[in-house]
Design a protein around this motif. Sequence first.
Motif, PDB file in Angstrom:
ATOM      1  N   LYS A 122       4.441   5.734  -5.232  1.00 30.94           N
ATOM      2  CA  LYS A 122       4.713   5.779  -6.650  1.00 30.94           C
ATOM      3  C   LYS A 122       3.670   6.606  -7.417  1.00 30.94           C
ATOM      4  CE  LYS A 122       6.818   2.744  -9.958  1.00 30.94           C
ATOM      5  NZ  LYS A 122       7.940   3.634 -10.120  1.00 30.94           N
ATOM      6  N   HIS A 123       2.422   6.446  -7.023  1.00 26.33           N
ATOM      7  CA  HIS A 123       1.375   7.017  -7.875  1.00 26.33           C
ATOM      8  C   HIS A 123       0.760   8.299  -7.353  1.00 26.33           C
ATOM      9  CE1 HIS A 123       1.574   3.620 -10.525  1.00 26.33           C
ATOM     10  NE2 HIS A 123       1.618   2.843  -9.453  1.00 26.33           N
ATOM     11  N   LEU A 124       0.749   8.447  -6.031  1.00 26.13           N
ATOM     12  CA  LEU A 124       0.052   9.605  -5.498  1.00 26.13           C
ATOM     13  C   LEU A 124       0.977  10.788  -5.228  1.00 26.13           C
ATOM     14  CD1 LEU A 124      -2.955   9.445  -5.254  1.00 26.13           C
ATOM     15  CD2 LEU A 124      -2.693   9.392  -2.759  1.00 26.13           C
ATOM     16  N   VAL A 125       2.180  10.478  -4.737  1.00 27.32           N
ATOM     17  CA  VAL A 125       3.084  11.537  -4.302  1.00 27.32           C
ATOM     18  C   VAL A 125       3.370  12.591  -5.377  1.00 27.32           C
ATOM     19  CG1 VAL A 125       5.480  11.969  -3.655  1.00 27.32           C
ATOM     20  CG2 VAL A 125       4.104  10.364  -2.358  1.00 27.32           C
ATOM     21  N   PRO A 126       3.672  12.189  -6.623  1.00 23.30           N
ATOM     22  CA  PRO A 126       3.947  13.228  -7.619  1.00 23.30           C
ATOM     23  C   PRO A 126       2.811  14.230  -7.753  1.00 23.30           C
ATOM     24  CG  PRO A 126       4.473  11.080  -8.505  1.00 23.30           C
ATOM     25  CD  PRO A 126       3.811  10.844  -7.187  1.00 23.30           C
ATOM     26  N   ALA A 151       8.694  21.772  -8.959  1.00 24.87           N
ATOM     27  CA  ALA A 151       9.922  21.618  -9.744  1.00 24.87           C
ATOM     28  C   ALA A 151      10.544  20.249  -9.487  1.00 24.87           C
ATOM     29  CB  ALA A 151      10.912  22.726  -9.401  1.00 24.87           C
ATOM     30  N   TYR A 152      10.486  19.808  -8.224  1.00 26.53           N
ATOM     31  CA  TYR A 152      11.055  18.497  -7.895  1.00 26.53           C
ATOM     32  C   TYR A 152      10.291  17.388  -8.621  1.00 26.53           C
ATOM     33  CZ  TYR A 152      12.230  14.314  -5.260  1.00 26.53           C
ATOM     34  OH  TYR A 152      12.616  13.044  -4.923  1.00 26.53           O
ATOM     35  N   ALA A 153       8.961  17.444  -8.571  1.00 24.37           N
ATOM     36  CA  ALA A 153       8.169  16.408  -9.244  1.00 24.37           C
ATOM     37  C   ALA A 153       8.438  16.410 -10.745  1.00 24.37           C
ATOM     38  CB  ALA A 153       6.681  16.619  -8.959  1.00 24.37           C
ATOM     39  N   PHE A 154       8.470  17.587 -11.337  1.00 24.54           N
ATOM     40  CA  PHE A 154       8.678  17.662 -12.782  1.00 24.54           C
ATOM     41  C   PHE A 154      10.101  17.273 -13.184  1.00 24.54           C
ATOM     42  CE2 PHE A 154       4.976  20.753 -12.888  1.00 24.54           C
ATOM     43  CZ  PHE A 154       4.150  19.887 -13.606  1.00 24.54           C
ATOM     44  N   ALA A 155      11.056  17.487 -12.288  1.00 21.97           N
ATOM     45  CA  ALA A 155      12.440  17.183 -12.649  1.00 21.97           C
ATOM     46  C   ALA A 155      12.797  15.726 -12.391  1.00 21.97           C
ATOM     47  CB  ALA A 155      13.395  18.100 -11.879  1.00 21.97           C
ATOM     48  N   ARG A 156      12.233  15.141 -11.313  1.00 20.00           N
ATOM     49  CA  ARG A 156      12.787  13.883 -10.825  1.00 20.00           C
ATOM     50  C   ARG A 156      11.840  12.696 -10.799  1.00 20.00           C
ATOM     51  NH1 ARG A 156      18.031  13.067 -10.909  1.00 20.00           N
ATOM     52  NH2 ARG A 156      19.159  14.965 -10.413  1.00 20.00           N
ATOM     53  N   LEU A 157      10.537  12.922 -10.964  1.00 18.44           N
ATOM     54  CA  LEU A 157       9.599  11.807 -10.852  1.00 18.44           C
ATOM     55  C   LEU A 157       8.929  11.575 -12.202  1.00 18.44           C
ATOM     56  CD1 LEU A 157       7.972  12.858  -7.471  1.00 18.44           C
ATOM     57  CD2 LEU A 157       9.928  11.351  -7.822  1.00 18.44           C
ATOM     58  N   MET A 196       0.834  -1.205   0.000  1.00 17.51           N
ATOM     59  CA  MET A 196       0.000   0.000   0.000  1.00 17.51           C
ATOM     60  C   MET A 196       0.869   1.255   0.000  1.00 17.51           C
ATOM     61  SD  MET A 196      -3.030   1.062  -0.193  1.00 17.51           S
ATOM     62  CE  MET A 196      -3.479   2.775  -0.277  1.00 17.51           C
ATOM     63  N   LYS A 197       1.915   1.213   0.862  1.00 21.27           N
ATOM     64  CA  LYS A 197       2.792   2.375   0.941  1.00 21.27           C
ATOM     65  C   LYS A 197       3.500   2.615  -0.411  1.00 21.27           C
ATOM     66  CE  LYS A 197       6.320   4.589   3.762  1.00 21.27           C
ATOM     67  NZ  LYS A 197       7.547   4.602   2.989  1.00 21.27           N
ATOM     68  N   ARG A 198       3.888   1.513  -1.034  1.00 22.28           N
ATOM     69  CA  ARG A 198       4.557   1.636  -2.335  1.00 22.28           C
ATOM     70  C   ARG A 198       3.655   2.289  -3.374  1.00 22.28           C
ATOM     71  NH1 ARG A 198       9.428  -0.115  -3.801  1.00 22.28           N
ATOM     72  NH2 ARG A 198       8.857   0.331  -5.939  1.00 22.28           N
ATOM     73  N   PHE A 199       2.399   1.846  -3.350  1.00 21.47           N
ATOM     74  CA  PHE A 199       1.441   2.391  -4.313  1.00 21.47           C
ATOM     75  C   PHE A 199       1.310   3.908  -4.108  1.00 21.47           C
ATOM     76  CE2 PHE A 199      -2.797   3.822  -5.400  1.00 21.47           C
ATOM     77  CZ  PHE A 199      -2.911   3.383  -6.715  1.00 21.47           C
ATOM     78  N   TYR A 200       1.182   4.249  -2.837  1.00 19.17           N
ATOM     79  CA  TYR A 200       1.044   5.661  -2.471  1.00 19.17           C
ATOM     80  C   TYR A 200       2.270   6.451  -2.943  1.00 19.17           C
ATOM     81  CZ  TYR A 200       1.639   9.583   0.764  1.00 19.17           C
ATOM     82  OH  TYR A 200       1.900  10.803   1.316  1.00 19.17           O
ATOM     83  N   GLY A 241      15.085   7.729   3.366  1.00 20.62           N
ATOM     84  CA  GLY A 241      14.592   9.111   3.321  1.00 20.62           C
ATOM     85  C   GLY A 241      13.433   9.271   2.349  1.00 20.62           C
ATOM     86  N   SER A 242      12.509  10.142   2.701  1.00 25.09           N
ATOM     87  CA  SER A 242      11.359  10.392   1.828  1.00 25.09           C
ATOM     88  C   SER A 242      11.703  11.464   0.798  1.00 25.09           C
ATOM     89  CB  SER A 242      10.180  10.856   2.668  1.00 25.09           C
ATOM     90  OG  SER A 242      10.503  12.125   3.214  1.00 25.09           O
ATOM     91  N   HIS A 243      10.717  11.754  -0.058  1.00 28.05           N
ATOM     92  CA  HIS A 243      10.928  12.816  -1.033  1.00 28.05           C
ATOM     93  C   HIS A 243      11.217  14.147  -0.358  1.00 28.05           C
ATOM     94  CE1 HIS A 243      10.056  10.473  -4.528  1.00 28.05           C
ATOM     95  NE2 HIS A 243       8.911  10.033  -4.030  1.00 28.05           N
ATOM     96  N   LEU A 244      10.504  14.406   0.733  1.00 25.86           N
ATOM     97  CA  LEU A 244      10.720  15.684   1.404  1.00 25.86           C
ATOM     98  C   LEU A 244      12.126  15.776   1.979  1.00 25.86           C
ATOM     99  CD1 LEU A 244       7.311  16.399   3.184  1.00 25.86           C
ATOM    100  CD2 LEU A 244       8.255  17.431   1.121  1.00 25.86           C
TER     101      LEU A 244
END
Lengths: 293, 285
Positions: free
Chosen positions: A7-11, B100-106, A1-5, B183-186
């Motif tokens: 990969k798909h939601l965070v951006p 900018a981070y999302a557009f550059a790196r994800l 579930m965390k992976r899905f979140y 580490g997370s994205h943040l």
Amino acid sequence: MKRFYEKHLVPYLLILPAMTLVVVFGLIPVVQNVEISLHKWNFVTQKTYVAFKNYKDLFTSYSLFPKVIKNTFFYALLKIPPTIILSLSLALLLTKGVFGQNVFRGLFFVPWIVPTVNIAFLWMYILEPEYGLVNFLLGKLGILGPGWFYSVNWALPALGLISIWKGIGYFSVLYIGGLQNIPQEMYEVAEIDGAGPLKKLVYITLPLLSSTTLFVLVILVIETITEFDLPAVLTDGGPANSTNLLVYYIYQRAFNAFQGGSAAAISTVTLVMLLIFTISQFRLSTKWVHYEI
Amino acid sequence: MKIYQTHRLFQKEIGKVFRFVIILLFAILVALPFFWMISSSLKKPLEIFEVPIVWLPAKPQWSNYTEAWVQAPFSKYMFNSIFVSTSIIIGQFFTVILAAYAFARLTFPGKNLLFLSVLSLMMVRLEVRIIPVYLMVSNFGWIDSYYGLIIPMLTSPFGIFLVRQAFMQIPQDLLDAVKIDGGSHLTIIRHVMIPLSVPTIITFMVFGFISHYNSYFYPLIVTHSDRFRTIPIGLSRFKMASETGGVPWHYLMAASAIALIPSVIVFLFSQKYFVRGVASTGIKG
């Protein structure tokens, strides 16, 4: 579930704040503007649907619009070529190792960073026909200075002059950036082949600066088409509408005459002009811009 | 051979002097109007109209500055200008860096289309969207309020473009290292992206501050009262005074001189980054 979140939601969460603003205050208004332009509307009473009447009316004989387009085009001609030539020359001078060049770069930048309203008032005073500085200096040279903002023929050139004065520092810094990307060896090789300064400029510097020139040109065109501050502060579009430029005209139609539909139609035409000019510059650029070094 | 070398050296020196003289002329053209502004701001009203012109006032009238400042509620205007521009760039800092981070790196579906729509706003400027934007701000009840001045400006397409360029140049290894440590994205944004892109971020924030501090068109349209007017609108009120009498140039020049102080200070403090940042505005071939 965390992976899905992850990969798909965070951006989407990351771009959400910016995208909301872009959509609400950027994209939706573009559509709404077209919709308003198809109506007769004074912002207060009910809108009446009139199809393309607002657009047709722009080109009737009593309409100011053709003159406004002509003014804007003329303003572009007055402003863009001198700005490019002067800022490029300045950049060439400022990258050859001149005494105090960093101080100069900073100084030339100052007109760009101060409010246009300040600049406008300052030049209003300097170009005052009776007791202004410029006409006084011209008088010393035995030239009778023109009436500047009071003259139908000189008001628009005066706006162009101010705008050039304000912009050259900024654009020369862009060119300095471009010049610093040109490898020094190219000049050394050319020198061995016996190329003089002029040849080096024409065959190395200018072609390798072409992507900078494209960028400068695009900014200048957008800036010219959306010019508002100078006519608004200095001339109110006058005398005799000789400095009435597109965005100032939109402002007049919308917020002075309350012709919402008509003003929206002018906005749409201006928007289409922006798109055509910008996109065609990028298209044409494939013929004259050299990207690789 | 020796003569030739001396000749070359001589030519080089002449060239240097020649270039310096031309640059100096340019510098005079740029500086003279500002000199004139300061000089006139210190004149007596009569000295303003004198022909031949008075280069320097006989006795500098420093009181012009304090008198000009109370011709209109300038302290309030100045506060509004600084408060609004500062709030805008602080807000932009967050929205721009995250996007900018999302557009550059994800990678995510629709990324290119969304990025393109952001970029398109650099072309489709506010000036041609003003009628619907005005109506929207008005529907939200934000006309003549800080909300109206600030909220629609809280992101910057130019900023997203610029910062994305900088973020794309950061090596993937650094990001991977943080990820391995859990580490997370943040965390990546805070500890890798931002520290390594300081000049670009400063450039876009300084640019943002200056352009919103200087802005005339938008505040003119969404404010109606002195409570929310900004400095440029305040200055243009001197023009209304000019319609009833002569323009009070000495006051206008004094108020203008004060009004440009914040821009100049911000510029001076960031010049090192700013001029370099502009020079490399992502226009490498």
